[in-house]
Structures are given as structure tokens and as C-alpha cells.
Design a protein around this motif. Structure first.
Motif, PDB file in Angstrom:
ATOM      1  N   ASP A  15      35.408  29.698  48.679  1.00 38.39           N
ATOM      2  CA  ASP A  15      36.536  28.960  49.893  1.00 38.39           C
ATOM      3  C   ASP A  15      37.135  31.090  49.288  1.00 38.39           C
ATOM      4  OD1 ASP A  15      38.484  28.490  51.950  1.00 38.39           O
ATOM      5  OD2 ASP A  15      38.899  27.132  51.228  1.00 38.39           O
ATOM      6  N   HIS A  16      37.528  31.494  50.770  1.00 36.13           N
ATOM      7  CA  HIS A  16      38.902  32.509  51.568  1.00 36.13           C
ATOM      8  C   HIS A  16      39.617  32.788  50.169  1.00 36.13           C
ATOM      9  CE1 HIS A  16      35.903  32.314  54.657  1.00 36.13           C
ATOM     10  NE2 HIS A  16      36.428  33.112  55.125  1.00 36.13           N
ATOM     11  N   ALA A  17      39.656  34.264  49.499  1.00 34.35           N
ATOM     12  CA  ALA A  17      40.328  33.746  48.157  1.00 34.35           C
ATOM     13  C   ALA A  17      40.689  35.647  49.011  1.00 34.35           C
ATOM     14  CB  ALA A  17      39.823  34.406  47.050  1.00 34.35           C
ATOM     15  N   THR A  18      41.918  35.113  49.804  1.00 35.74           N
ATOM     16  CA  THR A  18      42.939  36.635  50.543  1.00 35.74           C
ATOM     17  C   THR A  18      43.919  36.720  50.280  1.00 35.74           C
ATOM     18  OG1 THR A  18      43.474  35.166  51.593  1.00 35.74           O
ATOM     19  CG2 THR A  18      41.461  36.126  52.955  1.00 35.74           C
ATOM     20  N   THR A  19      44.050  36.161  48.834  1.00 35.39           N
ATOM     21  CA  THR A  19      45.350  36.727  47.917  1.00 35.39           C
ATOM     22  C   THR A  19      45.084  36.616  46.142  1.00 35.39           C
ATOM     23  OG1 THR A  19      46.035  34.572  47.940  1.00 35.39           O
ATOM     24  CG2 THR A  19      46.621  35.161  49.515  1.00 35.39           C
ATOM     25  N   ALA A  20      45.447  37.324  46.024  1.00 36.98           N
ATOM     26  CA  ALA A  20      45.082  37.577  44.393  1.00 36.98           C
ATOM     27  C   ALA A  20      45.589  36.002  44.235  1.00 36.98           C
ATOM     28  CB  ALA A  20      46.564  38.553  43.436  1.00 36.98           C
ATOM     29  N   ALA A  21      46.881  35.604  44.391  1.00 42.19           N
ATOM     30  CA  ALA A  21      46.859  34.263  43.399  1.00 42.19           C
ATOM     31  C   ALA A  21      45.415  33.102  43.935  1.00 42.19           C
ATOM     32  CB  ALA A  21      47.792  33.720  44.276  1.00 42.19           C
ATOM     33  N   LEU A  22      44.958  33.177  45.232  1.00 45.22           N
ATOM     34  CA  LEU A  22      44.067  32.188  45.286  1.00 45.22           C
ATOM     35  C   LEU A  22      42.663  32.582  44.792  1.00 45.22           C
ATOM     36  CD1 LEU A  22      43.649  31.892  48.631  1.00 45.22           C
ATOM     37  CD2 LEU A  22      44.527  30.017  47.468  1.00 45.22           C
ATOM     38  N   ALA A  23      42.653  34.185  44.519  1.00 43.22           N
ATOM     39  CA  ALA A  23      41.322  34.507  44.113  1.00 43.22           C
ATOM     40  C   ALA A  23      41.031  33.743  42.478  1.00 43.22           C
ATOM     41  CB  ALA A  23      41.245  36.424  43.956  1.00 43.22           C
ATOM     42  N   ALA A  24      42.385  34.366  41.486  1.00 41.32           N
ATOM     43  CA  ALA A  24      42.697  34.116  40.142  1.00 41.32           C
ATOM     44  C   ALA A  24      42.392  32.350  39.912  1.00 41.32           C
ATOM     45  CB  ALA A  24      44.600  34.372  40.235  1.00 41.32           C
ATOM     46  N   GLU A  25      43.093  31.898  40.723  1.00 40.63           N
ATOM     47  CA  GLU A  25      42.681  29.868  40.220  1.00 40.63           C
ATOM     48  C   GLU A  25      41.155  30.001  40.931  1.00 40.63           C
ATOM     49  OE1 GLU A  25      44.035  26.156  43.119  1.00 40.63           O
ATOM     50  OE2 GLU A  25      44.986  27.631  43.785  1.00 40.63           O
ATOM     51  N   ALA A  26      40.541  30.385  42.187  1.00 38.38           N
ATOM     52  CA  ALA A  26      39.286  30.438  41.940  1.00 38.38           C
ATOM     53  C   ALA A  26      38.815  30.593  40.739  1.00 38.38           C
ATOM     54  CB  ALA A  26      38.549  30.818  43.446  1.00 38.38           C
ATOM     55  N   LEU A  27      38.909  31.321  40.027  1.00 37.49           N
ATOM     56  CA  LEU A  27      38.535  32.385  38.927  1.00 37.49           C
ATOM     57  C   LEU A  27      38.626  31.994  38.012  1.00 37.49           C
ATOM     58  CD1 LEU A  27      37.925  36.156  40.183  1.00 37.49           C
ATOM     59  CD2 LEU A  27      36.101  34.838  39.717  1.00 37.49           C
ATOM     60  N   GLY A  28      39.897  31.612  37.206  1.00 40.87           N
ATOM     61  CA  GLY A  28      40.428  31.031  36.405  1.00 40.87           C
ATOM     62  C   GLY A  28      40.646  31.718  35.359  1.00 40.87           C
ATOM     63  N   VAL A  29      41.134  32.923  36.374  1.00 43.12           N
ATOM     64  CA  VAL A  29      41.876  33.914  35.233  1.00 43.12           C
ATOM     65  C   VAL A  29      43.311  34.133  35.637  1.00 43.12           C
ATOM     66  CG1 VAL A  29      39.596  35.237  35.318  1.00 43.12           C
ATOM     67  CG2 VAL A  29      41.347  36.010  36.752  1.00 43.12           C
ATOM     68  N   PRO A  30      44.220  35.165  34.618  1.00 45.19           N
ATOM     69  CA  PRO A  30      45.159  34.977  35.712  1.00 45.19           C
ATOM     70  C   PRO A  30      45.782  36.451  36.441  1.00 45.19           C
ATOM     71  CG  PRO A  30      44.949  36.187  33.250  1.00 45.19           C
ATOM     72  CD  PRO A  30      43.534  35.454  33.638  1.00 45.19           C
ATOM     73  N   VAL A  31      46.534  35.442  37.476  1.00 43.00           N
ATOM     74  CA  VAL A  31      46.697  36.561  39.155  1.00 43.00           C
ATOM     75  C   VAL A  31      46.616  38.312  38.253  1.00 43.00           C
ATOM     76  CG1 VAL A  31      48.875  36.473  38.023  1.00 43.00           C
ATOM     77  CG2 VAL A  31      47.878  36.849  40.804  1.00 43.00           C
ATOM     78  N   GLY A  32      47.249  38.333  36.919  1.00 45.36           N
ATOM     79  CA  GLY A  32      47.537  40.461  36.712  1.00 45.36           C
ATOM     80  C   GLY A  32      45.698  40.792  36.991  1.00 45.36           C
ATOM     81  N   ALA A  33      45.069  40.183  36.857  1.00 45.40           N
ATOM     82  CA  ALA A  33      43.800  40.462  36.385  1.00 45.40           C
ATOM     83  C   ALA A  33      43.241  40.785  37.480  1.00 45.40           C
ATOM     84  CB  ALA A  33      42.754  39.607  35.344  1.00 45.40           C
ATOM     85  N   LYS A 120      34.822  36.049  50.262  1.00 43.71           N
ATOM     86  CA  LYS A 120      34.504  35.416  49.185  1.00 43.71           C
ATOM     87  C   LYS A 120      33.942  35.085  48.492  1.00 43.71           C
ATOM     88  CE  LYS A 120      34.026  31.157  52.401  1.00 43.71           C
ATOM     89  NZ  LYS A 120      32.818  29.663  53.315  1.00 43.71           N
ATOM     90  N   THR A 121      34.158  37.154  48.678  1.00 42.91           N
ATOM     91  CA  THR A 121      33.096  37.490  47.460  1.00 42.91           C
ATOM     92  C   THR A 121      34.098  38.234  46.679  1.00 42.91           C
ATOM     93  OG1 THR A 121      32.736  39.994  48.251  1.00 42.91           O
ATOM     94  CG2 THR A 121      31.284  38.165  49.001  1.00 42.91           C
ATOM     95  N   VAL A 122      33.666  38.616  45.453  1.00 43.85           N
ATOM     96  CA  VAL A 122      34.504  39.194  44.414  1.00 43.85           C
ATOM     97  C   VAL A 122      33.767  40.062  42.894  1.00 43.85           C
ATOM     98  CG1 VAL A 122      36.780  38.281  44.357  1.00 43.85           C
ATOM     99  CG2 VAL A 122      35.215  37.709  42.604  1.00 43.85           C
ATOM    100  N   PHE A 123      33.968  40.881  42.058  1.00 48.69           N
ATOM    101  CA  PHE A 123      32.946  41.003  41.489  1.00 48.69           C
ATOM    102  C   PHE A 123      34.112  41.660  40.465  1.00 48.69           C
ATOM    103  CE2 PHE A 123      34.002  45.413  43.485  1.00 48.69           C
ATOM    104  CZ  PHE A 123      34.088  46.143  42.258  1.00 48.69           C
ATOM    105  N   PRO A 124      32.962  41.733  38.731  1.00 46.79           N
ATOM    106  CA  PRO A 124      34.017  41.995  37.139  1.00 46.79           C
ATOM    107  C   PRO A 124      33.740  43.036  37.071  1.00 46.79           C
ATOM    108  CG  PRO A 124      31.748  40.819  37.117  1.00 46.79           C
ATOM    109  CD  PRO A 124      31.968  40.610  38.259  1.00 46.79           C
TER     110      PRO A 124
END
Length: 155
Positions: A15-33, A120-124
Motif C-alpha cells: 500500500d502507499h506509505a506516504t507518512t513515516a508512521a505508515l512506512a514504519a508499520e509496513a516494514l516493521g521498523v521503528p518510525v525513527g528509522a 509504494k517504494t522504499v529502499f534500505p
């Protein structure tokens, strides 16, 4: 991303991750990351701020550090400066170089996640790699709390 030397593989989210909170939830990581790519203007010049999702950029503080007035960029300015739309702005791949500041609070995470040009895209990546690929300047974006990694005595 390849041209900039980013090593992390782009991940498509469900899904779209247009906020840090949504991205963190989708990735299972802390929002600070989550490394938010936020475009501002400093006295009308675009400035990209890669900030930790754990806080908001303090525009008065950062503007004073930079010696000017810092304001959120309009969606038109974001598209003109980055070639991308709000919600998926990557730290690289812009039509022309954009002055970039990288939040020092991101350095406490071994892995940080940044947008990859689409909502919908991120990279580590790592903090050091993010600074390197963006040509960014490590900068506190909020007033440092006493004893924090960004505090003058913590550097």
C-alpha cells in the motif's frame, strides 16, 4: 539509485506509505528509522531535508542554523526540484542537484529506509551511505536535547 551508488534493493510495499508512521508499520521498523524526504525552501531556494520520522523539522531552528527563512515547499516546487511527487520523493535522482541536509538523529539506526521515487517504494540504506549518495550535510533538524547524539557535548 544505481547511478548514485545506493546498494539497497528497492522494495515495493502493498500500500502507499506516504507518512513515516505508515512506512514504519509496513516494514516493521521503528518510525525513527524512516528517512523522510522533505523539500523546503530556504529564502526561495529548494533544500531537501532527510529527517528521521521520529520528529518534525523545526523550521525556525533549522532556518536560523542555515541563516535564512525555511518554509515548506509547495507541491509544484517539490515536483520541479525533484521530478517526483510528495509522498514518494527519493533522496536522489532529481533533475538537478538539490542541496541536501541529513538529520543526525538517523545515525543511531543501523538501517534507515528512504522513499524510492514512488509512494509504494522504499529502499534500505545506512546513515553514512545516505550522506554519501546525496552529497548531504549532516545536520540537526531539531534543537538537541541534552545528552542526545546531536547535542554539542555528544558530538
Amino acid at each position: 539509485m544505481d547511478a548514485a551508488g545506493a546498494r539497497g534493493e528497492i522494495r515495493w510495499l502493498d500500500d502507499h506509505a506516504t507518512t513515516a508512521a505508515l512506512a514504519a508499520e509496513a516494514l516493521g521498523v521503528p518510525v525513527g528509522a524512516i528517512a523522510n524526504s522533505l523539500l523546503f525552501t530556504l529564502d526561495d531556494e529548494p533544500v531537501l531535508v532527510m529527517t528521521s520520522g521520529a520528529h518534525r523539522v523545526d523550521t525556525a531552528f533549522l532556518g536560523a542554523r542555515l541563516g535564512g527563512r525555511l518554509a515548506r515547499a509547495s507541491k509544484e516546487t517539490v515536483r520541479d526540484a525533484t521530478g517526483q511527487v510528495i509522498g514518494g520523493v527519493a533522496p536522489v535522482g532529481h533533475p538537478a542537484p538539490v542541496r541536501t541536509l541529513v538529520d543526525v538523529d538517523l545515525r543511531v539506526h543501523d538501517v534507515v529506509w528512504a522513499a524510492a521515487g514512488h509512494a509504494k517504494t522504499v529502499f534500505p540504506t545506512s546513515y553514512d551511505e545516505l550522506v554519501r549518495i546525496t552529497g548531504g550535510t549532516p545536520t540537526p533538524v531539531v534543537p538537541p536535547a541534552e545528552g542526545s547524539p546531536a547535542a554539542p557535548d555528544g558530538q
